[in-house]
Structures are given as C-alpha cells and as structure tokens.
Design a protein around this motif. Sequence first.
Motif, short mmCIF file in Angstrom:
data_model
loop_
_atom_site.label_atom_id
_atom_site.label_comp_id
_atom_site.label_asym_id
_atom_site.label_seq_id
_atom_site.Cartn_x
_atom_site.Cartn_y
_atom_site.Cartn_z
N ALA A 153 2.81 11.30 6.04
CA ALA A 153 2.26 9.96 6.23
C ALA A 153 3.32 8.90 6.50
O ALA A 153 3.14 8.02 7.35
N TYR A 154 4.45 9.00 5.79
CA TYR A 154 5.46 7.94 5.85
C TYR A 154 6.81 8.39 6.39
O TYR A 154 7.73 7.58 6.48
N GLY A 155 6.95 9.67 6.69
CA GLY A 155 8.20 10.15 7.25
C GLY A 155 9.02 10.95 6.25
O GLY A 155 8.80 10.87 5.04
N ARG A 175 0.83 -1.21 0.00
CA ARG A 175 0.00 0.00 0.00
C ARG A 175 0.87 1.26 0.00
O ARG A 175 0.55 2.24 -0.69
N LYS A 176 1.94 1.22 0.77
CA LYS A 176 2.84 2.38 0.82
C LYS A 176 3.47 2.64 -0.54
O LYS A 176 3.50 3.79 -1.01
N LEU A 177 3.96 1.59 -1.21
CA LEU A 177 4.58 1.75 -2.51
C LEU A 177 3.58 2.24 -3.55
O LEU A 177 3.89 3.11 -4.37
N VAL A 178 2.36 1.67 -3.51
CA VAL A 178 1.33 2.08 -4.46
C VAL A 178 0.94 3.54 -4.22
O VAL A 178 0.80 4.32 -5.17
N LEU A 187 10.75 10.49 -2.68
CA LEU A 187 9.75 10.91 -3.66
C LEU A 187 10.17 12.19 -4.36
O LEU A 187 9.95 12.36 -5.56
N THR A 188 10.80 13.08 -3.62
CA THR A 188 11.30 14.34 -4.20
C THR A 188 12.30 14.07 -5.32
O THR A 188 12.21 14.66 -6.40
#
Length: 206
Positions: free
Chosen positions: A51-53, A6-9, A60-61
């Motif tokens: 959400a994930y730190g 779910r995190k990766l998606v 992601l950046t």
Amino acid sequence: MNQKIRKLVTMAMMAALSIVLVYVVHFPIFPAAPFLEYDPADIPILICAFAYGPVAGVILTVVVSFIQGMTVSASSGIMGIAMHIFATSILVLVAGNLYRIRHTKKGAVVALICGVLAMTVGMVIFNYFITPYFITPDLSDAAAVAANRGFVKTLLVPVIVPFNLIKAGANGAITFLVYKTVSRHLVHGETWKKEPGLHQAQTNEQ
C-alpha cells in the motif's frame, strides 16, 4: 481524513495487528526444529509494503520486531529481533519494489514469489554465517563457533529452506487473497464514503 494521518494510523493499526497475530497464532512446523515457528505477523507488514511502498514496510518491520522481541517473543532475545528484521526486510523490499513497478494482480503474484525466494536465500546465508555467533556463549572459542556452524549446516536443506518457503509462502498467499479488500476499506477508506448516486436514486424511486 488527511492522507498522511490516515497512513500513520493505518501503519499503527497494522503494527498492533502483527503483534496480536504472532501472540495468537504460532506453532512449530518441523519437530526436528521446534524453535522455528510459523506465525502470520508478516501479513500486515506486507500489506503496508504494497500500500505504501517498501520503505514503509521496512520501517514497520523494525518497529514490530522490537515490540515483538520485548513482549510476545521475549524468549528469542536479540537473535529473534535480528532474524525478524533481516528476513522480513528482504521479503518486503523485494515484493514491495516489484509490486510498485508492476501494479497488477499478476505483478503481485510475481512480486510475492520473488520475495519468498529472496527471503529463503537470505535466511540460508544469515543462518550459516551469523547464527553460530548468536548460539555460541564464548565468541572467542573458535572451535565452538565452527562446531555450531557445522550443526546449523546440517539443518539448512532439510529444515531452514523448507521452513522459510512454507512460512513466507503462506503469508504471501494470504496477503494476496486479502490485500485488495483491506486496501480498499482500510487504506483508502472506501467505507467512509457514500456510494455516488445510490441514495439519490433510491429517493427518486420513492
């Protein structure tokens, strides 16, 4: 759904959303510097950082910066990629770490304000020391580098500082307004769960 999947998606969806946002919404704020454009691409990245730190936010950046720099913002070249990575990484590292320490609504406000200020200071430093080398064709020409640094210096207070405050401030404010809803439904998958007891209560009433 497995939490890791779910995190990766979710991160992949946020990366795609970030690219779409910068493609759809981008416009200059100051006529004196039309090359400095506002875009909301950092909003999905900030959401992921909350959400994930902060580490997830930085990852992601970097991914978004390279994809954006090779597609919708290709005209900005390597300079645009470097500036986006530097600026947004500061924003998500400061905001993400502070929000992780104080996981409340007030903590989110403080985290975002500190992130905006840190990014603004960071971009003043980046533009003064690094940008002259990006915009000087011949780096061995010390006089040209100095002249370009002088030009950048004239833009720091009237353009670069307010631009970053406005851009990061707007993205931070929007993130604050939408984060809980996005986090609840997209990150934690609340919409995939049945409300406990609701169906049973309706059945009993019938």
